[in-house]
Motif scaffolding. Sequence first.
Motif, PDB file in Angstrom:
ATOM      1  N   GLN A 163       0.806  -1.216  -0.067  1.00 33.62           N
ATOM      2  CA  GLN A 163       0.255  -0.015   0.108  1.00 33.62           C
ATOM      3  C   GLN A 163       0.744   1.397  -0.091  1.00 33.62           C
ATOM      4  OE1 GLN A 163      -2.664   0.069   3.400  1.00 33.62           O
ATOM      5  NE2 GLN A 163      -3.489  -1.945   3.025  1.00 33.62           N
ATOM      6  N   CYS A 164       2.113   0.920   0.014  1.00 34.03           N
ATOM      7  CA  CYS A 164       3.042   2.253   0.071  1.00 34.03           C
ATOM      8  C   CYS A 164       4.127   2.353  -0.851  1.00 34.03           C
ATOM      9  CB  CYS A 164       3.948   2.068   1.517  1.00 34.03           C
ATOM     10  SG  CYS A 164       3.135   1.777   3.052  1.00 34.03           S
ATOM     11  N   ASN A 165       4.666   3.435  -1.113  1.00 41.73           N
ATOM     12  CA  ASN A 165       5.826   3.560  -1.940  1.00 41.73           C
ATOM     13  C   ASN A 165       6.992   2.705  -1.731  1.00 41.73           C
ATOM     14  OD1 ASN A 165       7.193   4.071  -4.287  1.00 41.73           O
ATOM     15  ND2 ASN A 165       7.389   6.256  -3.829  1.00 41.73           N
ATOM     16  N   MET A 166       7.038   1.429  -2.197  1.00 43.21           N
ATOM     17  CA  MET A 166       7.975   0.547  -1.598  1.00 43.21           C
ATOM     18  C   MET A 166       8.985   0.335  -2.815  1.00 43.21           C
ATOM     19  SD  MET A 166       7.821  -3.615  -0.599  1.00 43.21           S
ATOM     20  CE  MET A 166       8.017  -4.294  -2.465  1.00 43.21           C
ATOM     21  N   ILE A 167      10.414   0.263  -2.424  1.00 37.71           N
ATOM     22  CA  ILE A 167      11.414  -0.286  -3.628  1.00 37.71           C
ATOM     23  C   ILE A 167      12.062  -1.312  -2.640  1.00 37.71           C
ATOM     24  CG2 ILE A 167      11.823   2.220  -4.633  1.00 37.71           C
ATOM     25  CD1 ILE A 167      14.414   2.368  -2.736  1.00 37.71           C
ATOM     26  N   THR A 168      12.550  -2.120  -3.622  1.00 35.33           N
ATOM     27  CA  THR A 168      13.609  -3.150  -3.172  1.00 35.33           C
ATOM     28  C   THR A 168      14.855  -2.861  -3.526  1.00 35.33           C
ATOM     29  OG1 THR A 168      13.355  -4.594  -5.272  1.00 35.33           O
ATOM     30  CG2 THR A 168      11.784  -5.026  -3.406  1.00 35.33           C
ATOM     31  N   VAL A 169      15.858  -3.375  -2.425  1.00 34.05           N
ATOM     32  CA  VAL A 169      17.329  -2.906  -2.651  1.00 34.05           C
ATOM     33  C   VAL A 169      17.899  -4.247  -2.556  1.00 34.05           C
ATOM     34  CG1 VAL A 169      19.186  -1.847  -1.726  1.00 34.05           C
ATOM     35  CG2 VAL A 169      17.063  -1.250  -0.905  1.00 34.05           C
ATOM     36  N   ASP A 170      18.656  -4.407  -3.874  1.00 38.68           N
ATOM     37  CA  ASP A 170      19.291  -5.608  -4.273  1.00 38.68           C
ATOM     38  C   ASP A 170      20.384  -6.154  -3.644  1.00 38.68           C
ATOM     39  OD1 ASP A 170      19.965  -7.964  -5.893  1.00 38.68           O
ATOM     40  OD2 ASP A 170      21.093  -6.839  -7.301  1.00 38.68           O
ATOM     41  N   PHE A 171      20.627  -7.104  -3.017  1.00 36.04           N
ATOM     42  CA  PHE A 171      21.468  -7.874  -2.391  1.00 36.04           C
ATOM     43  C   PHE A 171      21.965  -9.147  -2.811  1.00 36.04           C
ATOM     44  CE2 PHE A 171      20.465  -4.461   1.142  1.00 36.04           C
ATOM     45  CZ  PHE A 171      21.734  -3.920   1.265  1.00 36.04           C
ATOM     46  N   SER A 172      21.580  -9.320  -3.834  1.00 38.04           N
ATOM     47  CA  SER A 172      21.790 -10.523  -4.606  1.00 38.04           C
ATOM     48  C   SER A 172      23.295 -11.145  -4.845  1.00 38.04           C
ATOM     49  CB  SER A 172      21.361 -10.595  -6.006  1.00 38.04           C
ATOM     50  OG  SER A 172      21.900  -9.842  -6.934  1.00 38.04           O
ATOM     51  N   ASP A 173      24.383 -10.079  -4.488  1.00 39.64           N
ATOM     52  CA  ASP A 173      25.602 -10.139  -4.419  1.00 39.64           C
ATOM     53  C   ASP A 173      25.885 -11.043  -3.016  1.00 39.64           C
ATOM     54  OD1 ASP A 173      24.932  -7.692  -3.402  1.00 39.64           O
ATOM     55  OD2 ASP A 173      27.004  -7.440  -3.054  1.00 39.64           O
ATOM     56  N   GLN A 174      25.002 -10.776  -2.000  1.00 41.57           N
ATOM     57  CA  GLN A 174      25.518 -11.461  -0.667  1.00 41.57           C
ATOM     58  C   GLN A 174      24.182 -12.198  -0.112  1.00 41.57           C
ATOM     59  OE1 GLN A 174      26.914  -8.274   1.998  1.00 41.57           O
ATOM     60  NE2 GLN A 174      26.695  -6.977   0.500  1.00 41.57           N
ATOM     61  N   PRO A 175      23.679 -13.423  -0.852  1.00 38.39           N
ATOM     62  CA  PRO A 175      22.555 -14.102  -0.717  1.00 38.39           C
ATOM     63  C   PRO A 175      22.551 -14.629   0.812  1.00 38.39           C
ATOM     64  CG  PRO A 175      23.762 -15.354  -2.316  1.00 38.39           C
ATOM     65  CD  PRO A 175      24.501 -14.121  -2.084  1.00 38.39           C
ATOM     66  N   ASN A 176      23.816 -15.173   1.524  1.00 33.48           N
ATOM     67  CA  ASN A 176      24.003 -15.545   2.485  1.00 33.48           C
ATOM     68  C   ASN A 176      23.892 -14.682   4.005  1.00 33.48           C
ATOM     69  OD1 ASN A 176      24.308 -18.223   1.445  1.00 33.48           O
ATOM     70  ND2 ASN A 176      26.539 -17.847   1.351  1.00 33.48           N
ATOM     71  N   ALA A 177      23.838 -13.260   3.389  1.00 37.66           N
ATOM     72  CA  ALA A 177      23.856 -12.466   4.359  1.00 37.66           C
ATOM     73  C   ALA A 177      22.388 -12.497   5.294  1.00 37.66           C
ATOM     74  CB  ALA A 177      24.254 -10.963   4.023  1.00 37.66           C
ATOM     75  N   PHE A 178      21.494 -12.998   4.650  1.00 40.69           N
ATOM     76  CA  PHE A 178      20.250 -12.872   5.452  1.00 40.69           C
ATOM     77  C   PHE A 178      19.861 -14.292   6.118  1.00 40.69           C
ATOM     78  CE2 PHE A 178      20.469  -9.864   1.847  1.00 40.69           C
ATOM     79  CZ  PHE A 178      20.390  -8.591   2.796  1.00 40.69           C
ATOM     80  N   VAL A 179      20.731 -15.116   6.273  1.00 38.38           N
ATOM     81  CA  VAL A 179      20.652 -16.410   6.996  1.00 38.38           C
ATOM     82  C   VAL A 179      20.008 -16.057   8.281  1.00 38.38           C
ATOM     83  CG1 VAL A 179      21.769 -18.063   8.379  1.00 38.38           C
ATOM     84  CG2 VAL A 179      22.391 -17.682   6.107  1.00 38.38           C
ATOM     85  N   ASN A 180      18.851 -16.812   8.503  1.00 34.99           N
ATOM     86  CA  ASN A 180      17.921 -16.546   9.684  1.00 34.99           C
ATOM     87  C   ASN A 180      17.718 -17.810  10.563  1.00 34.99           C
ATOM     88  OD1 ASN A 180      14.447 -16.276   9.721  1.00 34.99           O
ATOM     89  ND2 ASN A 180      15.505 -14.522  10.470  1.00 34.99           N
ATOM     90  N   LEU A 181      18.037 -17.506  11.917  1.00 30.68           N
ATOM     91  CA  LEU A 181      18.081 -18.830  12.635  1.00 30.68           C
ATOM     92  C   LEU A 181      16.669 -18.681  13.534  1.00 30.68           C
ATOM     93  CD1 LEU A 181      21.814 -18.369  13.467  1.00 30.68           C
ATOM     94  CD2 LEU A 181      20.822 -19.974  11.810  1.00 30.68           C
ATOM     95  N   ASN A 182      15.701 -19.548  13.204  1.00 29.37           N
ATOM     96  CA  ASN A 182      14.642 -19.695  14.037  1.00 29.37           C
ATOM     97  C   ASN A 182      14.504 -20.862  14.839  1.00 29.37           C
ATOM     98  OD1 ASN A 182      13.054 -17.435  12.778  1.00 29.37           O
ATOM     99  ND2 ASN A 182      13.482 -18.414  10.934  1.00 29.37           N
ATOM    100  N   THR A 183      15.119 -21.759  14.866  1.00 26.92           N
ATOM    101  CA  THR A 183      15.059 -23.047  15.492  1.00 26.92           C
ATOM    102  C   THR A 183      16.425 -23.335  16.193  1.00 26.92           C
ATOM    103  OG1 THR A 183      15.783 -24.417  13.934  1.00 26.92           O
ATOM    104  CG2 THR A 183      13.368 -23.964  13.810  1.00 26.92           C
ATOM    105  N   PRO A 184      16.394 -24.174  17.327  1.00 29.55           N
ATOM    106  CA  PRO A 184      17.614 -24.579  17.848  1.00 29.55           C
ATOM    107  C   PRO A 184      18.420 -25.355  16.802  1.00 29.55           C
ATOM    108  CG  PRO A 184      15.864 -25.093  19.393  1.00 29.55           C
ATOM    109  CD  PRO A 184      15.225 -24.694  17.992  1.00 29.55           C
ATOM    110  N   GLU A 185      17.809 -26.303  16.056  1.00 30.65           N
ATOM    111  CA  GLU A 185      18.813 -26.926  14.954  1.00 30.65           C
ATOM    112  C   GLU A 185      19.342 -26.027  14.134  1.00 30.65           C
ATOM    113  OE1 GLU A 185      15.188 -27.535  15.578  1.00 30.65           O
ATOM    114  OE2 GLU A 185      15.704 -29.262  16.979  1.00 30.65           O
TER     115      GLU A 185
END
Length: 194
Positions: A163-185
């Motif tokens: 609903q807003c004026n959204m842009i995306t910012v490309d970090f495809s050169d660093q795909p692992n930077a967004f590793v997200n740890l949600n579980t103990p495993e």
Amino acid sequence: MPSAEQTSWVILAGGQASRMGGNDKGLVELTGKAMIEHVIGTLSPQTSSITINANRNQERYSQYGSVFGDNIQDYPGPLGGIHAAIHHLDDEWIGFVPCDCPQLPHDLVERMANACSEDTDIAVAHDGEHIQPVVTLLHRRILPKLEAFLANGDRKIILLYRQCNMITVDFSDQPNAFVNLNTPEELQQFGQTL
Ligand SMILES: Nc1nc2c(ncn2[C@@H]2O[C@H](COP(=O)(O)OP(=O)(O)OP(=O)(O)O)[C@@H](O)[C@H]2O)c(=O)[nH]1
Ligand SMILES: [Mg+2]
């Protein structure tokens, strides 16, 4: 473009962390340090303005910086933290990162800010495959839309962004930077790679 003086960054640590067994995700240990310390370690060379959004263990979080909680109860999701931040901070622009992303880009702040123009409402990181909706830099002018959205019972962050004026910012050169740890495993497996 948002200047450093007009911008604060917030570490979102206010979730329930149910997949982590209810253990506060920012405080679980990864290589002997609380997860939030990894996030702060990446962010603090990039900005001098960092605050922490947390609803539990606020005293423990306060050793890492200034802490504020949500003002909407019942865990409405990350938008609850965004809502609280806009009320709590008076900066024109506010950036957000989650507490469970321990290897964020070292040029995150600069690239997010450079991508914004005067009429940008929200910049969102994109890893090349997916958008990362809680890695975002937004203008406080979204507050009325956000409040209407939450009052309507809506919670899905991307629906608000659309609903807003959204842009995306490309970090495809660093795909692992967004590793997200949600579980103990995930935490344990990732820890073994460090
Ligand atoms: N302030 C606030 N932040 C939240 C809330 N829910 C999630 N977050 C934050 O948003 C980011 C992404 O959250 P998730 O990892 O999807 O959710 P979570 O609640 O932390 O964990 P789960 O309960 O396992 O889904 C994290 O940094 C959370 O701390 C909330 O209700 N309030
Ligand atoms: Mg997560």
